[in-house]
Structures are given as structure tokens and as C-alpha cells.
Design an enzyme around this catalytic site. Sequence first.
Site, mmCIF file in Angstrom:
data_model
loop_
_atom_site.group_PDB
_atom_site.id
_atom_site.type_symbol
_atom_site.label_atom_id
_atom_site.label_comp_id
_atom_site.label_asym_id
_atom_site.label_seq_id
_atom_site.Cartn_x
_atom_site.Cartn_y
_atom_site.Cartn_z
ATOM 1 N N CYS A 114 3.367 -24.600 25.542
ATOM 2 C CA CYS A 114 3.490 -24.090 24.160
ATOM 3 C C CYS A 114 3.731 -22.590 24.277
ATOM 4 O O CYS A 114 2.831 -21.838 24.685
ATOM 5 C CB CYS A 114 2.198 -24.386 23.394
ATOM 6 S SG CYS A 114 2.183 -23.663 21.744
ATOM 7 N N CYS B 82 8.370 -21.280 17.080
ATOM 8 C CA CYS B 82 8.187 -22.036 18.322
ATOM 9 C C CYS B 82 8.782 -21.214 19.458
ATOM 10 O O CYS B 82 9.987 -20.955 19.471
ATOM 11 C CB CYS B 82 8.908 -23.378 18.191
ATOM 12 S SG CYS B 82 8.808 -24.373 19.677
HETATM 13 N N1 LIG Z 1 3.351 -26.536 16.830
HETATM 14 C C1 LIG Z 1 3.417 -25.121 16.474
HETATM 15 C C2 LIG Z 1 4.870 -24.622 16.470
HETATM 16 C C3 LIG Z 1 5.513 -24.815 17.835
HETATM 17 C C4 LIG Z 1 4.779 -24.056 18.876
HETATM 18 C C5 LIG Z 1 5.161 -24.368 20.303
HETATM 19 N N2 LIG Z 1 5.981 -25.535 20.548
HETATM 20 C C6 LIG Z 1 5.756 -23.151 20.971
HETATM 21 O O1 LIG Z 1 6.487 -23.287 21.974
HETATM 22 O O2 LIG Z 1 5.433 -22.035 20.509
HETATM 23 C C7 LIG Z 1 2.833 -24.917 15.083
HETATM 24 O O3 LIG Z 1 3.124 -25.706 14.195
HETATM 25 O O4 LIG Z 1 2.111 -23.948 14.907
#
Ligand SMILES: N[C@H](CCC[C@H](N)C(=O)O)C(=O)O
Length: 258
Positions: free
Chosen positions: A197, A73
Site C-alpha cells: 500500500c 492511491c
Molecule cells: N485503499 C485506500 C486507497 C488506496 C491506497 C493504496 N492502494 C495505496 O497504494 O496507497 C483508501 O481507500 O484509503
Amino acid sequence: MKIKFYKYQGAGNDFVMIDNRDGNFPVNKDTIEHICDRNFGIGGDGLILLQNDSDTDFRMVYFNSDGNESTMCGNGGRCIVRFAHDLEVTDENMTFNAIDGLHHAVVDGETIRLQMIDIKEVEDHDKYLFMNTGSPHHVEFVDNVKNVDVYKKGKKIRNGAPYYETGSNVNFVEVLPNQTLKIRTYERGVEDETLACGTGITAAAIASYIRGFVKDNNINVEALGGKLSVNFDEKNNTFENVWLNGPAKRVFEGEIEI
Ligand SMILES: N[C@H](CCC[C@H](N)C(=O)O)C(=O)O
């Protein structure tokens, strides 16, 4: 059982942070899902454990709000950097291990700079691109990102071919002038649109460079929850020295009874 927690957000992607250096946090899906629930718990897009690590300043363990441990993340990585610095675990410069390996990071005033993994493989499928920036990302370019039904379209892509059960995060990206992108993301494991994200913003920046929509390797990205930037070096279609830069703040702290 009372659990001490800290709530952080990075461009509106929000996380429950736990100092788990004593290893006492009860890791299980239902507990983490409950803690991340916005009505019955604290609320958050994910939960992050800061743990001891023999080789680096600390280890980051990430769980999506569905309670499952997941891949890297980016915004959570920037929040744990702020968290570690606030706890005085480290000074402004640090290294930590996460599920995708070693990360360097820097606290630079309001901005947290996080080095991401190198990206060696990018699939260009014309209508979309796919790459792993620590998490899997499907990237589509659109004319007007405001008008996209991110939940409906994102959910369909995340669950359909070729991703199916494993899934992918889904990013819709509009190219603005001046090396700037506008992005909205449907996040796997949150199973909804998030306000930002980080691994998706990284993928969008690299995809825009590959497609020639931006000329420079320092790209500004506007997410619903805030502004970030991505910079990198590109050598023979490999992207190295990739940095995700943006805000990360503590919002509140407290105790939860679980
Ligand atoms: N939900 C994503 C992980 C967190 C990604 C996001 N919150 C970031 O800031 O990169 C997954 O399971 O692939």
C-alpha cells in the site's frame, strides 16, 4: 458493452487501468466492483481511470475494489505513471492531477518515482500514529510483523474508534536494521490485507523517522509484494518533497464484456 482494459501491478498492489480520455467508461459502483472481482471479473485491488486534464498531462480517478471512488492511491499512482508512459501520453517526466492535488512523477527505468503530498499534521498517540498521506493511515510498530493477524486486527481498528464509517487504512510495521522497515497493511475499501500500500508505506516511513527508529530521510520499505523506498525533507515537523519509489509493471491487457 466491451471495455478495453490494461492490468498493472505495483509491488503486488494490482489495478485495472482504463484509458478513459474519451469519457465513455460507465462509472458506477456495481460495474467497478464486478470488474475488480477476482472470480467473476478481471480482479484487482482497485480500478483507475486515466482522463484528460486541462492543466496537467492527465487526471487520475481511483476506485477501491468495493466500487467506491476513494482517496489517493500511491501504488496506483505509480501504475498510472507507467501506463501513461506506455500509452505515449507523456515522456519520462510528467505531472497529473488526482483527488489530493498535483503530482510530479518520473519514469526511471524499472523504477517509478512519484511525488506525494506534503504531510503537515501527524498525530502521535503513543501506541499508534495517524496521518494522511493522500489517504488516511493508522501506523503501529510491532516486534514481528509476520505474526500479526492483519485481517482480524486491521478490520477491528479500521471500523472502530476513532475511525468508524469513514475508516482508515491500518499498517503494522517492524523496524529492521539499515534504514529498513517491513510492513503489512489492511486496506480500507479492499477490506483485506493487500501485498503493498503506497500511501501506507509513505506513512510508515515518516512515522519511523518521527519515532527516531531511522536516522536518515531515505528509507527502504519491504512489503509482501515488493520493495519500495521513501525519501523526503523534514522542516519544522512538516514533510515536503516526499517521494515514493518502486516498481510498476503491465501484466496483461484485454477486453471485458460488461
Ligand atoms: N485503499 C485506500 C486507497 C488506496 C491506497 C493504496 N492502494 C495505496 O497504494 O496507497 C483508501 O481507500 O484509503
